[in-house]
Write a protein that holds these residues in place. Structure first.
Motif, short mmCIF file in Angstrom:
data_model
loop_
_atom_site.label_atom_id
_atom_site.label_comp_id
_atom_site.label_asym_id
_atom_site.label_seq_id
_atom_site.Cartn_x
_atom_site.Cartn_y
_atom_site.Cartn_z
N GLY A 80 0.82 -1.21 0.00
CA GLY A 80 0.00 0.00 0.00
C GLY A 80 0.86 1.26 0.00
O GLY A 80 0.61 2.20 -0.76
N LYS A 81 1.88 1.27 0.83
CA LYS A 81 2.79 2.42 0.87
C LYS A 81 3.55 2.55 -0.45
O LYS A 81 3.79 3.66 -0.93
N ILE A 82 3.92 1.41 -1.01
CA ILE A 82 4.62 1.45 -2.30
C ILE A 82 3.71 2.04 -3.37
O ILE A 82 4.11 2.93 -4.11
N ARG A 83 2.49 1.56 -3.44
CA ARG A 83 1.55 2.09 -4.43
C ARG A 83 1.31 3.58 -4.23
O ARG A 83 1.24 4.35 -5.18
N ASP A 84 1.18 3.99 -2.97
CA ASP A 84 0.90 5.40 -2.65
C ASP A 84 2.15 6.28 -2.71
O ASP A 84 2.07 7.48 -2.48
N LYS A 85 3.30 5.65 -2.97
CA LYS A 85 4.58 6.35 -3.07
C LYS A 85 4.99 7.00 -1.75
O LYS A 85 5.64 8.04 -1.73
N THR A 86 4.62 6.38 -0.64
CA THR A 86 5.03 6.87 0.68
C THR A 86 6.07 5.94 1.32
O THR A 86 6.52 6.20 2.43
N PHE A 87 6.42 4.89 0.62
CA PHE A 87 7.43 3.96 1.12
C PHE A 87 8.80 4.59 0.93
O PHE A 87 9.09 5.15 -0.13
N PRO A 88 9.67 4.54 1.94
CA PRO A 88 11.01 5.14 1.79
C PRO A 88 11.84 4.37 0.76
O PRO A 88 12.18 3.21 0.97
N ALA A 89 12.14 5.03 -0.35
CA ALA A 89 12.86 4.39 -1.46
C ALA A 89 14.16 3.75 -1.02
O ALA A 89 14.54 2.68 -1.51
N GLU A 90 14.84 4.35 -0.07
CA GLU A 90 16.14 3.83 0.37
C GLU A 90 16.03 2.47 1.06
O GLU A 90 17.02 1.79 1.25
N GLN A 91 14.82 2.08 1.44
CA GLN A 91 14.61 0.78 2.09
C GLN A 91 14.46 -0.36 1.09
O GLN A 91 14.47 -1.53 1.47
N LEU A 92 14.30 -0.03 -0.18
CA LEU A 92 14.16 -1.05 -1.22
C LEU A 92 15.54 -1.52 -1.70
O LEU A 92 16.48 -0.73 -1.72
N PRO A 93 15.64 -2.78 -2.12
CA PRO A 93 16.89 -3.22 -2.77
C PRO A 93 17.14 -2.34 -4.00
O PRO A 93 16.20 -1.82 -4.60
N ALA A 94 18.39 -2.19 -4.37
CA ALA A 94 18.77 -1.26 -5.44
C ALA A 94 17.99 -1.49 -6.74
O ALA A 94 17.52 -0.53 -7.36
N HIS A 95 17.82 -2.75 -7.14
CA HIS A 95 17.13 -3.00 -8.41
C HIS A 95 15.66 -2.59 -8.35
O HIS A 95 15.08 -2.19 -9.34
N LEU A 96 15.06 -2.66 -7.18
CA LEU A 96 13.66 -2.23 -7.02
C LEU A 96 13.55 -0.73 -6.80
O LEU A 96 12.57 -0.11 -7.23
N ARG A 97 14.53 -0.17 -6.16
CA ARG A 97 14.55 1.29 -5.94
C ARG A 97 14.50 2.02 -7.27
O ARG A 97 13.77 3.00 -7.43
N GLU A 98 15.25 1.51 -8.23
CA GLU A 98 15.27 2.13 -9.56
C GLU A 98 13.88 2.09 -10.21
O GLU A 98 13.42 3.08 -10.76
N VAL A 99 13.20 0.95 -10.12
CA VAL A 99 11.85 0.82 -10.68
C VAL A 99 10.90 1.77 -9.96
O VAL A 99 10.09 2.46 -10.59
N TYR A 100 10.99 1.82 -8.65
CA TYR A 100 10.13 2.66 -7.82
C TYR A 100 10.30 4.14 -8.17
O TYR A 100 9.32 4.86 -8.38
N LEU A 101 11.55 4.59 -8.27
CA LEU A 101 11.81 6.00 -8.57
C LEU A 101 11.44 6.33 -10.01
O LEU A 101 10.94 7.43 -10.29
N GLU A 102 11.66 5.41 -10.93
CA GLU A 102 11.28 5.63 -12.33
C GLU A 102 9.76 5.75 -12.48
O GLU A 102 9.28 6.48 -13.33
#
Length: 109
Positions: A80-102
């Motif tokens: 839910g936080k990921i979908r709402d973009k409230t999840f802290p990006a730095e907590q994601l593994p690097a390969h997922l952080r890139e997808v999240y920020l993109e």
């Protein structure tokens, strides 16, 4: 042990390929957690597919009810936080952080 690994990866693949495609994905978090606890490597492409589905697809609302008792390192409990973009990006593994920020760039287009 090898059979458990194959069964668990197969279960995750079924949830990702069939469950998320149908808008459900029920059991996703439990299977992903089982893989983590078992020390099994999750194919990076599967995690990326999960994240992309969460960010862009119309999925069952039940998947977006977060379990705040789980640590952020277990990101699959915080969809839910990921979908709402409230999840802290730095907590994601690097390969997922890139997808999240993109996804933020794609959504703003």
């Amino acid at each position: 042990m090898a059979d458990h690994r194959i069964d668990t990866i197969t279960a995750l693949r079924e949830v990702v390929v069939y469950g998320l495609f149908d808008g459900g994905g029920f059991g996703l978090r439990e299977v992903r957690e089982d893989m983590e606890k078992s020390g099994l490597s999750v194919p990076l492409a599967m995690d990326e597919e999960i994240l992309e589905s969460v960010l862009f697809d119309d999925l069952a609302e039940l998947l977006f009810v977060d379990d705040d008792t789980q640590p952020f390192s277990h990101w699959w409990w915080h969809l839910g936080k990921i979908r709402d973009k409230t999840f802290p990006a730095e907590q994601l593994p690097a390969h997922l952080r890139e997808v999240y920020l993109e996804s933020e760039k794609i959504r703003s287009m």
